[in-house]
Design a protein around this motif. Structure first.
Motif, mmCIF file in Angstrom:
data_model
loop_
_atom_site.group_PDB
_atom_site.id
_atom_site.type_symbol
_atom_site.label_atom_id
_atom_site.label_comp_id
_atom_site.label_asym_id
_atom_site.label_seq_id
_atom_site.Cartn_x
_atom_site.Cartn_y
_atom_site.Cartn_z
ATOM 1 N N ARG A 99 97.515 26.185 95.563
ATOM 2 C CA ARG A 99 96.181 26.699 95.875
ATOM 3 C C ARG A 99 95.336 26.668 94.614
ATOM 4 O O ARG A 99 95.841 26.865 93.510
ATOM 5 C CB ARG A 99 96.265 28.130 96.400
ATOM 6 C CG ARG A 99 94.933 28.680 96.926
ATOM 7 C CD ARG A 99 95.097 30.100 97.424
ATOM 8 N NE ARG A 99 95.271 31.040 96.326
ATOM 9 C CZ ARG A 99 94.270 31.546 95.603
ATOM 10 N NH1 ARG A 99 93.028 31.190 95.860
ATOM 11 N NH2 ARG A 99 94.504 32.399 94.641
ATOM 12 N N SER A 100 94.066 26.412 94.795
ATOM 13 C CA SER A 100 93.132 26.441 93.682
ATOM 14 C C SER A 100 91.799 26.967 94.167
ATOM 15 O O SER A 100 91.349 26.613 95.263
ATOM 16 C CB SER A 100 92.947 25.042 93.082
ATOM 17 O OG SER A 100 91.932 25.048 92.095
ATOM 18 N N ASP A 101 91.178 27.799 93.354
ATOM 19 C CA ASP A 101 89.873 28.343 93.733
ATOM 20 C C ASP A 101 88.849 27.235 93.922
ATOM 21 O O ASP A 101 87.933 27.349 94.737
ATOM 22 C CB ASP A 101 89.368 29.306 92.649
ATOM 23 C CG ASP A 101 90.203 30.569 92.575
ATOM 24 O OD1 ASP A 101 90.878 30.881 93.563
ATOM 25 O OD2 ASP A 101 90.175 31.242 91.526
ATOM 26 N N GLY A 102 89.001 26.161 93.171
ATOM 27 C CA GLY A 102 87.981 25.119 93.199
ATOM 28 C C GLY A 102 88.367 23.888 93.997
ATOM 29 O O GLY A 102 87.774 22.821 93.803
ATOM 30 N N ALA A 103 89.330 24.005 94.874
ATOM 31 C CA ALA A 103 89.740 22.834 95.667
ATOM 32 C C ALA A 103 90.215 23.246 97.047
ATOM 33 O O ALA A 103 90.817 24.298 97.212
ATOM 34 C CB ALA A 103 90.860 22.083 94.940
ATOM 35 N N PHE A 104 89.905 22.414 98.028
ATOM 36 C CA PHE A 104 90.400 22.599 99.396
ATOM 37 C C PHE A 104 89.993 23.969 99.961
ATOM 38 O O PHE A 104 90.770 24.637 100.645
ATOM 39 C CB PHE A 104 91.921 22.429 99.450
ATOM 40 C CG PHE A 104 92.443 21.397 98.500
ATOM 41 C CD1 PHE A 104 91.946 20.091 98.533
ATOM 42 C CD2 PHE A 104 93.400 21.723 97.550
ATOM 43 C CE1 PHE A 104 92.409 19.137 97.643
ATOM 44 C CE2 PHE A 104 93.858 20.773 96.651
ATOM 45 C CZ PHE A 104 93.358 19.481 96.695
ATOM 46 N N ASN A 105 88.787 24.400 99.631
ATOM 47 C CA ASN A 105 88.227 25.680 100.097
ATOM 48 C C ASN A 105 89.061 26.888 99.676
ATOM 49 O O ASN A 105 88.963 27.956 100.278
ATOM 50 C CB ASN A 105 88.084 25.673 101.627
ATOM 51 C CG ASN A 105 87.117 24.615 102.112
ATOM 52 O OD1 ASN A 105 86.040 24.453 101.545
ATOM 53 N ND2 ASN A 105 87.488 23.878 103.151
ATOM 54 N N GLY A 106 89.852 26.697 98.629
ATOM 55 C CA GLY A 106 90.644 27.815 98.118
ATOM 56 C C GLY A 106 91.833 28.176 98.984
ATOM 57 O O GLY A 106 92.498 29.189 98.729
ATOM 58 N N ARG A 107 92.117 27.362 99.986
ATOM 59 C CA ARG A 107 93.205 27.677 100.914
ATOM 60 C C ARG A 107 94.530 27.062 100.448
ATOM 61 O O ARG A 107 94.540 26.001 99.824
ATOM 62 C CB ARG A 107 92.867 27.151 102.309
ATOM 63 C CG ARG A 107 91.633 27.800 102.921
ATOM 64 C CD ARG A 107 91.285 27.152 104.245
ATOM 65 N NE ARG A 107 90.098 27.758 104.851
ATOM 66 C CZ ARG A 107 89.509 27.310 105.944
ATOM 67 N NH1 ARG A 107 90.000 26.238 106.572
ATOM 68 N NH2 ARG A 107 88.436 27.918 106.418
ATOM 69 N N PRO A 108 95.653 27.701 100.772
ATOM 70 C CA PRO A 108 96.958 27.130 100.423
ATOM 71 C C PRO A 108 97.127 25.776 101.100
ATOM 72 O O PRO A 108 96.685 25.568 102.226
ATOM 73 C CB PRO A 108 97.948 28.155 100.972
ATOM 74 C CG PRO A 108 97.177 29.433 101.048
ATOM 75 C CD PRO A 108 95.779 29.025 101.404
#
Length: 291
Positions: free
Chosen positions: A244-253
């Motif tokens: 998960r990343s705050d800045g990628a993939f809407n922050g979703r796992p």
């Protein structure tokens, strides 16, 4: 009310004898409802009214009704006292084995479960010391600073949940753990000087473990690949992973291989830009000497 010549004050919800049940946590609600029902049946079988039982266990009558009604998660000391008063021979106390599994918020339980299964945990945190590395005082200060503020009971519940996740350091075989922290975070004395010294000492203690790599991202680094925010990667024994990343993939796992490769690339670049583990521990020791 006098007991053995001393004034005895009954503890109420303000004394934090339990936690509220999250109505969206179906499993938690089921467990606490069952435990509450059993407590009520045992109390009634003993011929005790709620008010009488409340006095005997040292808690308010309102709390007794909430626990028995499945509206409140009892703490271990409540169950132990109830077991003693009801002469349950340890059967009521034994309910703690089920209760303790749902005492923390559902989201935290799910995260803790994943961390407990992971063979590798990699985390870049840009705003705070990661929860897995926080001392109780630091966690209490961080959570207590939230706005709008949490109730004292909620703060303690969240602190306990955060600390429970740290059992990952006691696992055998030990997982591989990697952390990258920002220098700016390490210079902010959250909770005051003494609490902050304890936090820095904790970072040094963990950073010296054989299965832990701890690095610091210096403020004078002119290239930084972590500006999009927090990154977390967990890998499991069967070869699967989640990130998960705050800045990628809407922050979703995400568990998609393509997404995981992107997160691994970003995290690897951040580690390359940060101080080496040896330099990082020396830097933290320097900060500790300045406090």
């Amino acid at each position: 009310m006098s007991v053995d010549g001393e004034v005895r004050r009954l503890r109420t919800e303000a004394d934090e004898p339990g936690w509220e049940v999250d109505p969206d946590d179906e499993w938690g609600v089921a467990v606490i409802t069952t435990v509450g029902r059993q407590l009520k049946l045992r109390r009634e079988a003993a011929g005790m009214r709620a008010a009488e039982f409340a006095v005997a266990v040292g808690y308010g009558e309102d709390l007794v009704y909430k626990v028995e009604g499945g509206k409140r998660i009892p703490r271990q000391e409540y169950l132990d006292k109830a077991d003693e008063v009801l002469a349950a021979g340890g059967l009521v106390s034994a309910a703690w084995e089920d209760v303790k599994k749902v005492r923390y918020p559902k989201r935290v339980r799910e995260l803790g479960k994943l961390e407990a299964q992971a063979v590798e945990i990699a985390l870049y945190e840009c705003h705070i010391v990661p929860g897995l590395l926080q001392t109780s005082e630091h966690a209490r200060s961080v959570i207590g600073a939230a706005q709008p503020p949490y109730s004292p009971d909620d703060v303690e519940r969240m602190v306990a949940a955060r600390l429970a996740r740290q059992s990952v350091f006691e696992r055998s075989p030990a997982p591989a753990l990697s952390f990258v922290l920002e220098e700016g975070v390490l210079r902010r004395p959250i909770g005051g000087t003494m609490a902050w010294r304890q936090q820095l000492e904790r970072l040094l203690e963990v950073g010296r473990l054989h299965n832990v790599v701890l690095q610091v991202m210096p403020m004078d680094c002119d290239t930084h690949s972590g500006l999009d925010g927090r990154i977390e990667l967990l890998k499991f024994p069967d070869g699967t992973a989640v990130g998960r990343s705050d800045g990628a993939f809407n922050g979703r796992p995400t568990s998609e291989l393509k997404h995981l490769r992107i997160l691994e690339l970003r995290y690897g670049t951040i580690r390359a830009q940060a101080l080496s583990p040896r330099e990082s521990l020396a830097f933290i020791e320097h900060l500790l000497g300045e406090t």
